[in-house]
Design a protein around this motif. Structure first.
Motif, PDB file in Angstrom:
ATOM      1  N   GLY A  88      47.328 -80.018   0.309  1.00 46.95           N
ATOM      2  CA  GLY A  88      46.251 -79.055   0.193  1.00 46.95           C
ATOM      3  C   GLY A  88      45.251 -79.338   1.290  1.00 46.95           C
ATOM      4  O   GLY A  88      45.459 -80.246   2.094  1.00 46.95           O
ATOM      5  N   SER A  89      44.185 -78.535   1.342  1.00 45.60           N
ATOM      6  CA  SER A  89      43.163 -78.767   2.357  1.00 45.60           C
ATOM      7  C   SER A  89      41.797 -78.731   1.699  1.00 45.60           C
ATOM      8  O   SER A  89      41.487 -77.791   0.979  1.00 45.60           O
ATOM      9  CB  SER A  89      43.188 -77.676   3.416  1.00 45.60           C
ATOM     10  OG  SER A  89      44.485 -77.229   3.636  1.00 45.60           O
ATOM     11  N   PRO A  90      40.974 -79.754   1.977  1.00 46.00           N
ATOM     12  CA  PRO A  90      39.591 -79.708   1.510  1.00 46.00           C
ATOM     13  C   PRO A  90      38.883 -78.536   2.187  1.00 46.00           C
ATOM     14  O   PRO A  90      39.138 -78.257   3.357  1.00 46.00           O
ATOM     15  CB  PRO A  90      39.008 -81.039   1.992  1.00 46.00           C
ATOM     16  CG  PRO A  90      40.189 -81.902   2.261  1.00 46.00           C
ATOM     17  CD  PRO A  90      41.283 -80.995   2.686  1.00 46.00           C
ATOM     18  N   ILE A  91      38.016 -77.841   1.454  1.00 48.85           N
ATOM     19  CA  ILE A  91      37.389 -76.639   2.020  1.00 48.85           C
ATOM     20  C   ILE A  91      35.893 -76.608   1.730  1.00 48.85           C
ATOM     21  O   ILE A  91      35.417 -77.209   0.764  1.00 48.85           O
ATOM     22  CB  ILE A  91      38.017 -75.341   1.462  1.00 48.85           C
ATOM     23  CG1 ILE A  91      38.150 -75.442  -0.067  1.00 48.85           C
ATOM     24  CG2 ILE A  91      39.340 -75.048   2.102  1.00 48.85           C
ATOM     25  CD1 ILE A  91      38.518 -74.148  -0.731  1.00 48.85           C
ATOM     26  N   LEU A  92      35.164 -75.884   2.569  1.00 51.48           N
ATOM     27  CA  LEU A  92      33.728 -75.671   2.362  1.00 51.48           C
ATOM     28  C   LEU A  92      33.389 -74.202   2.201  1.00 51.48           C
ATOM     29  O   LEU A  92      32.261 -73.841   1.943  1.00 51.48           O
ATOM     30  CB  LEU A  92      32.934 -76.232   3.549  1.00 51.48           C
ATOM     31  CG  LEU A  92      32.775 -77.750   3.594  1.00 51.48           C
ATOM     32  CD1 LEU A  92      32.040 -78.162   4.848  1.00 51.48           C
ATOM     33  CD2 LEU A  92      32.023 -78.252   2.373  1.00 51.48           C
ATOM     34  N   THR A  93      34.362 -73.323   2.426  1.00 54.56           N
ATOM     35  CA  THR A  93      34.128 -71.888   2.268  1.00 54.56           C
ATOM     36  C   THR A  93      35.314 -71.295   1.526  1.00 54.56           C
ATOM     37  O   THR A  93      36.286 -71.993   1.251  1.00 54.56           O
ATOM     38  CB  THR A  93      34.039 -71.164   3.629  1.00 54.56           C
ATOM     39  OG1 THR A  93      35.352 -71.084   4.171  1.00 54.56           O
ATOM     40  CG2 THR A  93      33.130 -71.889   4.587  1.00 54.56           C
ATOM     41  N   PRO A 120      32.423 -77.614   9.996  1.00 49.47           N
ATOM     42  CA  PRO A 120      32.797 -79.022   9.957  1.00 49.47           C
ATOM     43  C   PRO A 120      33.821 -79.319   8.866  1.00 49.47           C
ATOM     44  O   PRO A 120      33.961 -78.556   7.907  1.00 49.47           O
ATOM     45  CB  PRO A 120      31.481 -79.727   9.640  1.00 49.47           C
ATOM     46  CG  PRO A 120      30.684 -78.711   8.893  1.00 49.47           C
ATOM     47  CD  PRO A 120      31.072 -77.378   9.450  1.00 49.47           C
ATOM     48  N   HIS A 121      34.533 -80.427   9.025  1.00 48.29           N
ATOM     49  CA  HIS A 121      35.420 -80.904   7.957  1.00 48.29           C
ATOM     50  C   HIS A 121      34.554 -81.493   6.849  1.00 48.29           C
ATOM     51  O   HIS A 121      33.627 -82.240   7.127  1.00 48.29           O
ATOM     52  CB  HIS A 121      36.360 -81.987   8.505  1.00 48.29           C
ATOM     53  CG  HIS A 121      37.237 -82.598   7.434  1.00 48.29           C
ATOM     54  ND1 HIS A 121      38.404 -82.016   7.023  1.00 48.29           N
ATOM     55  CD2 HIS A 121      37.080 -83.716   6.694  1.00 48.29           C
ATOM     56  CE1 HIS A 121      38.943 -82.769   6.071  1.00 48.29           C
ATOM     57  NE2 HIS A 121      38.158 -83.802   5.846  1.00 48.29           N
ATOM     58  N   PRO A 122      34.818 -81.118   5.607  1.00 50.71           N
ATOM     59  CA  PRO A 122      33.964 -81.624   4.529  1.00 50.71           C
ATOM     60  C   PRO A 122      34.150 -83.124   4.321  1.00 50.71           C
ATOM     61  O   PRO A 122      35.216 -83.565   3.939  1.00 50.71           O
ATOM     62  CB  PRO A 122      34.432 -80.836   3.305  1.00 50.71           C
ATOM     63  CG  PRO A 122      35.772 -80.317   3.641  1.00 50.71           C
ATOM     64  CD  PRO A 122      35.897 -80.260   5.127  1.00 50.71           C
ATOM     65  N   ALA A 123      33.117 -83.891   4.606  1.00 45.86           N
ATOM     66  CA  ALA A 123      33.208 -85.341   4.416  1.00 45.86           C
ATOM     67  C   ALA A 123      32.286 -85.743   3.278  1.00 45.86           C
ATOM     68  O   ALA A 123      31.242 -85.140   3.072  1.00 45.86           O
ATOM     69  CB  ALA A 123      32.807 -86.053   5.698  1.00 45.86           C
ATOM     70  N   ARG A 124      32.712 -86.767   2.544  1.00 50.89           N
ATOM     71  CA  ARG A 124      31.900 -87.220   1.430  1.00 50.89           C
ATOM     72  C   ARG A 124      30.820 -88.155   1.947  1.00 50.89           C
ATOM     73  O   ARG A 124      31.100 -89.025   2.771  1.00 50.89           O
ATOM     74  CB  ARG A 124      32.779 -87.964   0.433  1.00 50.89           C
ATOM     75  CG  ARG A 124      32.021 -88.367  -0.795  1.00 50.89           C
ATOM     76  CD  ARG A 124      32.877 -89.167  -1.749  1.00 50.89           C
ATOM     77  NE  ARG A 124      32.175 -89.219  -3.031  1.00 50.89           N
ATOM     78  CZ  ARG A 124      32.259 -90.237  -3.873  1.00 50.89           C
ATOM     79  NH1 ARG A 124      33.011 -91.264  -3.583  1.00 50.89           N
ATOM     80  NH2 ARG A 124      31.592 -90.220  -4.990  1.00 50.89           N
ATOM     81  N   SER A 125      29.581 -87.951   1.494  1.00 51.91           N
ATOM     82  CA  SER A 125      28.536 -88.887   1.855  1.00 51.91           C
ATOM     83  C   SER A 125      27.538 -88.991   0.713  1.00 51.91           C
ATOM     84  O   SER A 125      26.735 -88.093   0.482  1.00 51.91           O
ATOM     85  CB  SER A 125      27.841 -88.434   3.137  1.00 51.91           C
ATOM     86  OG  SER A 125      26.656 -89.165   3.291  1.00 51.91           O
ATOM     87  N   LEU A 126      27.606 -90.093  -0.006  1.00 57.61           N
ATOM     88  CA  LEU A 126      26.666 -90.292  -1.109  1.00 57.61           C
ATOM     89  C   LEU A 126      25.260 -90.522  -0.575  1.00 57.61           C
ATOM     90  O   LEU A 126      24.280 -90.153  -1.208  1.00 57.61           O
ATOM     91  CB  LEU A 126      27.112 -91.473  -1.973  1.00 57.61           C
ATOM     92  CG  LEU A 126      28.290 -91.208  -2.898  1.00 57.61           C
ATOM     93  CD1 LEU A 126      28.740 -92.489  -3.566  1.00 57.61           C
ATOM     94  CD2 LEU A 126      27.931 -90.169  -3.946  1.00 57.61           C
ATOM     95  N   ASP A 127      25.169 -91.129   0.618  1.00 53.54           N
ATOM     96  CA  ASP A 127      23.841 -91.358   1.205  1.00 53.54           C
ATOM     97  C   ASP A 127      23.144 -90.036   1.458  1.00 53.54           C
ATOM     98  O   ASP A 127      21.960 -89.874   1.166  1.00 53.54           O
ATOM     99  CB  ASP A 127      23.976 -92.138   2.524  1.00 53.54           C
ATOM    100  CG  ASP A 127      24.452 -93.561   2.265  1.00 53.54           C
ATOM    101  OD1 ASP A 127      24.232 -94.042   1.139  1.00 53.54           O
ATOM    102  OD2 ASP A 127      25.060 -94.160   3.177  1.00 53.54           O
ATOM    103  N   LEU A 149      36.165 -76.707  -3.258  1.00 53.24           N
ATOM    104  CA  LEU A 149      36.842 -77.989  -3.406  1.00 53.24           C
ATOM    105  C   LEU A 149      38.051 -78.090  -2.481  1.00 53.24           C
ATOM    106  O   LEU A 149      37.945 -78.596  -1.380  1.00 53.24           O
ATOM    107  CB  LEU A 149      37.233 -78.202  -4.872  1.00 53.24           C
ATOM    108  CG  LEU A 149      36.063 -78.138  -5.867  1.00 53.24           C
ATOM    109  CD1 LEU A 149      36.575 -78.100  -7.295  1.00 53.24           C
ATOM    110  CD2 LEU A 149      35.128 -79.296  -5.671  1.00 53.24           C
ATOM    111  N   VAL A 150      39.178 -77.587  -2.962  1.00 58.43           N
ATOM    112  CA  VAL A 150      40.419 -77.767  -2.209  1.00 58.43           C
ATOM    113  C   VAL A 150      41.247 -76.495  -2.316  1.00 58.43           C
ATOM    114  O   VAL A 150      41.222 -75.811  -3.334  1.00 58.43           O
ATOM    115  CB  VAL A 150      41.228 -78.960  -2.785  1.00 58.43           C
ATOM    116  CG1 VAL A 150      42.541 -79.126  -2.050  1.00 58.43           C
ATOM    117  CG2 VAL A 150      40.429 -80.243  -2.700  1.00 58.43           C
ATOM    118  N   SER A 151      41.958 -76.171  -1.244  1.00 61.33           N
ATOM    119  CA  SER A 151      42.894 -75.057  -1.277  1.00 61.33           C
ATOM    120  C   SER A 151      44.313 -75.629  -1.265  1.00 61.33           C
ATOM    121  O   SER A 151      44.664 -76.370  -0.354  1.00 61.33           O
ATOM    122  CB  SER A 151      42.674 -74.178  -0.044  1.00 61.33           C
ATOM    123  OG  SER A 151      43.746 -73.273   0.087  1.00 61.33           O
ATOM    124  N   PRO A 152      45.115 -75.329  -2.300  1.00 57.27           N
ATOM    125  CA  PRO A 152      46.446 -75.923  -2.351  1.00 57.27           C
ATOM    126  C   PRO A 152      47.417 -75.246  -1.388  1.00 57.27           C
ATOM    127  O   PRO A 152      47.276 -74.062  -1.088  1.00 57.27           O
ATOM    128  CB  PRO A 152      46.889 -75.680  -3.790  1.00 57.27           C
ATOM    129  CG  PRO A 152      46.137 -74.465  -4.206  1.00 57.27           C
ATOM    130  CD  PRO A 152      44.826 -74.473  -3.461  1.00 57.27           C
TER     131      PRO A 152
END
Lengths: 590, 352
Positions: free
Chosen positions: A362-367, A382-389, A548-551
């Motif tokens: 699958g692919s992580p997505i923002l739109t 951009p590629h969706p990256a996780r950043s808790l900060d 979230l994610v597109s399968p």
């Protein structure tokens, strides 16, 4: 070795059972003046039966009323449209209309029908059938699901007959890529349906009990037999209007049988046991299970890459809430804050979801535009990256803080917690919700996952708005932005996060409305792309859904099915059924 | 009356199971909700005594697990480590019975190694820890619901049997009503009406309350019968004629008669209610994620791919079988004891 020989033997028995008397329907010879379409496929050999499983039993055989995936799958084999979207190239191409022209102002379309074509019962096709078809589709009393797509700028498309084989369509406003509107509008036989329609009985016509002599279409196959609870069998349409490069009339297959499997696991089991030739849209887990047996069982699996489905976390921003608002109103103070939504979005481990839920397929997505939509995706995003900060900074900037035990509190000191509903029948979405729960726990947000029966969940999201957040998926349809206007216009029926808005509630929704409307009436493809890119940027900035994610689309077929060309648009595997043919077990498909 | 040997064995077995489950934090090496997303659906980690170079180790050890990359087989051992198994290691904090806090675990390996004795589930959570914590939910839901049912049954059964008359009529009609209720559908309906926002603790208590309340009818009917026959016995009539109050009679002559019935009922009801909890969780009506219960763990086996490839997800089922077997043997033994007791009593009554 031994078991293999037994398998062969069993196959022979099955074949013997399937072909009592070796019956096969011959194709009608091609007549003079019949304007057939020459397909570009590899020439094949006639004969054989293709067995496919459907997840559910179809609800109707009436193409105008069908709204469920199974009915549409079956009907796509029995019907044809004027202009068709090639599922593989994603471009529109001539179908029953051999050509069309557009007036310079973009308001008038003139379509030339192929001459000499016949319905599957042998009756000729002409412009009258097209007129009748659109009369039915546009009839408010019939209430066809596709009616909305034929209404441009609040006015129905006007259809006129300009000759025995020419039809004109007039629109109230220029409509971008209007030829795509004709896709999947099944041309109906005037001679069979005029009667029921004029008697007001159209909605009862062509239900599942219809005798095979009273139903006809222009698709590659026609109805042979329907056995409730078991299967529906279609046979070759002897008058089908496509030929291969050698001049043989298509389709190659004698029959297509749809078995009713009930659910995906049953579908996979039937494919695994060799009962079906093709399996459609399987989950990544089942893909992994089947993948191991590819060579030993003579089938091949295809990972077609990202499809059009997208999953998202929906936060309830509806203005109208249930009478006792169940505390939703107080949570909307958080949800309504763009920074809060951005913080949630940035805290979600989309790569983890992709790895666990989709086994990396699958692919992580923002739109809402997944990478599968190559024509329309905004590549600059951009590629969706996780950043808790980043999440923590965003939350701090709008007055959130943390207690000593790590739990997040808002500026009034109340603890941030909410529940996520998800359909109990979708393991994937439940898994996503559980993973989001864990991700947000690291931010100090307490989340509860509530599995609900699918209908109950839909009712809460669409009708009562009695939920806090939900994990859902949307998709299918076409790549064109117009296929999703019902979600992105603030007045749309599927504008889930805030349904029934009379005017856009926020400036960014207003901007989105104007962009979507402008791209609908802009005829230049380049300009439309720019407008739609901006829509995608708004989705990233203002986070209406937390995507979230597109399968990936995962399908499989036996090696002996030739010309198999799966596509990411529905129907993924049978869109070129007329070109499919069955070969020997040993030969591999090209 | 001394319990027979046949009663002791299952009791010891159950005591061991309950102790281990009660001390889940200590016996389980990991936090049951922690997701190690690098290693989802891994089979039980292999313990080694002999390393790759042929060297023999006195302490068993594990190798590190490969991250899934798509190409290599998932959960394959890679050449980092070895990580010897250590006893009484420090790990995540846990609480015992909600009071004691500790971070000592019976066993574990040093980071970055992992030891998954029963493998991991599809989120990369430790199955052993989840089986132990899940047992807390499943077993204690059974115990508490049984307690509730028996208290209710004892109260109402005694009331009906001892006082009779209209009270008996009302309570027994209630019993018939409750016995006739299709309880699974009742629970389904009840769960649908609950607010979405019930936390795991409320759901757990609610589950117990619902199972316990629905189940009081059967013990109440049996206890009523016992009370009814005890009430007519001559020694009780004699005690009454000496001026014994109702409370005195109940305490000294009626309730002792019900003891063996209550014990047998308990041994029958507990597994029944554990199963009820498992059933509800299996149907998605129990405690929600990320809290484990045996039912919700077994529910993942409804998915075909897990059923065929993740055999270690059957472990909660193995635990259930052990528990049911113990309770089954226990209730049989108790019944046998009761029968013996009954024979004595019959002999005694024939002397009268």
């Amino acid at each position: 070795m031994r078991t293999r020989r037994w398998n062969k033997l069993l196959d022979l028995v099955v074949v013997a059972l399937l072909y009592p008397g070796g019956y096969a329907l011959a194709s009608n010879p091609i007549g003079t003046g019949e304007e057939v379409l020459v397909a570009a496929n590899n020439p094949g050999t006639n004969g054989g039966r293709l067995v496919v499983a459907l997840r559910a039993e179809p609800k109707t055989l009436n193409p105008v009323l069908s709204n469920d995936a199974s009915s549409r799958e079956v009907l796509s084999q029995m019907t044809a449209d004027l202009i068709h979207i090639n599922r593989y190239s994603q471009q529109s191409e001539p179908s029953l209309a051999k050509s069309w022209s557009v007036s310079p102002d973009g308001l008038h379309y003139i379509l030339q029908l192929r001459r000499g074509l016949r319905f599957s019962d042998g009756t000729p096709l002409d412009a009258e059938d097209v007129l009748f078809t659109f009369r039915v589709y546009l009839d408010e009393k019939v209430n066809a699901p596709q009616r909305d797509t034929l209404i441009v700028a609040d006015k129905p498309v006007v259809v006129r007959k300009t000759g025995p084989y020419t039809v004109a369509f007039d629109m109230a406003q220029p409509y971008a890529s209007a030829e795509r509107l004709f896709d999947s509008i099944a041309i109906l036989p005037h001679h069979l349906l005029e009667g029921p329609y004029s008697e007001g009985k159209f909605t009862q016509a062509w239900n599942l009990g219809v005798p095979s002599g009273q139903i006809a279409g222009l698709g590659p196959f026609r109805l042979k037999q329907y056995v409730p609870g078991q299967h529906i069998t279609l046979e070759r349409n002897p008058y089908y209007w496509k030929v291969d490069s050698k001049g043989n009339r298509l389709p190659y297959l004698d029959e297509v049988t749809f078995l009713f499997a009930g659910n995906e696991d049953a579908e996979v089991l039937r494919f695994e046991s060799g009962e079906t030739e093709i399996v459609n849209r399987i989950s990544a887990e089942n893909y992994v299970v089947l993948e191991k047996q590819q060579t030993s069982r003579g089938f091949k699996l295809y990972d077609l890459g990202p499809g059009l489905e997208y999953n998202f976390l929906l936060l309830n921003l509806n203005a109208t809430l249930p009478p006792r608002d169940n505390g939703i109103r107080s949570k909307q103070a958080w949800f309504g804050d763009i920074k809060f939504r951005q913080a949630i979005s940035s805290a979600i481990d989309r790569d983890g979801i992709n790895r666990i839920v989709y086994k990396g397929r699958g692919s992580p997505i923002l739109t809402h535009v997944p990478p599968g939509n190559r024509l329309w995706i905004d590549q600059k995003l951009p590629h969706p990256a996780r950043s808790l900060d980043r999440s923590r900074e965003l939350l701090k900037s709008v007055g959130f803080s943390w207690r000593s035990d790590g739990s997040l509190i808002d500026s009034h000191g109340s603890e941030v917690e909410f529940s996520i509903v998800a359909s109990a029948s979708s393991n994937q979405r439940l898994q996503m919700a559980t993973m989001i729960q864990q991700d947000l726990k690291e931010l100090g947000i307490r989340v509860q996952v509530v599995p609900l029966e699918f209908r109950t969940m839909l009712d809460r999201v669409l009708q009562t708005h009695d939920y806090e957040a939900a994990v859902m998926g949307l998709g299918g349809g076409d790549v064109d932005p117009n296929s999703q206007v019902n979600v992105w216009l603030s007045s749309g029926d599927d504008h889930f996060w805030n349904l029934g808005e009379t005017k856009p509630a926020t400036p960014w929704e207003a901007e989105m409305d104007s962009l979507m409307k402008r791209q609908m009436s802009t005829l230049s493809a380049k300009e439309r792309k720019q407008l739609f890119d901006r829509v995608q940027e708004i989705e990233v900035e203002d986070v209406p859904f937390i995507f979230l994610v597109s399968p990936n689309v995962l399908v499989g077929a036996k090696v002996r099915v030739h010309n198999f060309k799966p596509a990411i648009l529905d129907s993924h595997t049978l869109w070129n059924s007329e070109e499919l043919f069955l070969g020997d077990e040993g030969r591999s498909p090209k | 009356m001394r319990p027979s040997k046949a009663v002791v064995l299952p009791l010891v077995c159950l005591a061991v199971i309950h102790t281990i489950v009660g001390l889940a934090g200590f016996f389980g090496p990991y936090d049951p909700a922690a997701q190690n997303r690098e290693v989802p659906s891994c089979p039980p980690t292999r313990l080694h005594w002999v390393d790759r170079d042929g060297g023999l180790h006195l302490r068993p050890f594990v190798y590190g697990l490969a991250e899934p990359t798509g190409e290599t087989e998932q959960c394959a051992e890679v050449l980092h480590g070895p990580y010897p198994i250590q006893l009484l290691v420090r790990g995540t904090q846990y609480r015992i019975l909600g009071v004691l806090t500790s971070d000592r675990h019976l066993f574990g390996v040093a980071a970055p190694g992992h030891v998954y004795v029963m493998g991991t589930d599809n989120y990369g959570r430790d199955v052993l820890s989840r089986v132990l914590y899940g047992g807390q939910i499943s077993l204690f839901a059974g115990l508490l619901a049984t307690l509730l049912s028996l208290i209710l049954g004892l109260l109402l059964g005694t009331l009906a049997g001892f006082y009779g008359g209209w009270r008996d009529g009302v309570i027994m009609r209630g019993v018939e009503l409750f016995l006739a209720l299709p309880w699974l559908y009742l629970l389904l309906a009840l769960r649908a009406f609950l607010p979405l926002h019930t936390g795991p603790r409320q759901t757990f208590l609610l589950l117990i309350a619902v199972i316990g309340f629905v189940g009081w009818a059967r013990p109440a009917r049996i206890i009523r019968g016992v009370v009814l026959s005890a009430k007519e016995r001559s020694h009780l009539l004699a005690a009454r004629s000496f001026g014994g109050s109702d409370l005195y009679l109940l305490r000294h002559h009626v309730l002792p008669e019900t003891r063996s019935v209550v014990l047998t009922q308990a041994a029958l009801l507990i597994p029944h209610y554990v199963l009820a909890e498992v059933t509800l969780s299996f149907l998605g009506l129990g405690v929600s994620e990320p809290i484990a219960s045996w039912g919700s763990m077994l529910a993942t086996l409804q998915q075909y791919h897990i059923l065929v490839s993740n055999w270690w997800m059957f472990y909660p089922g193995v635990a259930l079988v052990l528990v049911f077997l113990s309770y089954g043997v226990l209730s049989n033994a108790l019944q046998a004891d009761t029968a013996k007791h009954g024979v004595k009593w019959n002999a005694y009554s024939s002397l009268e």
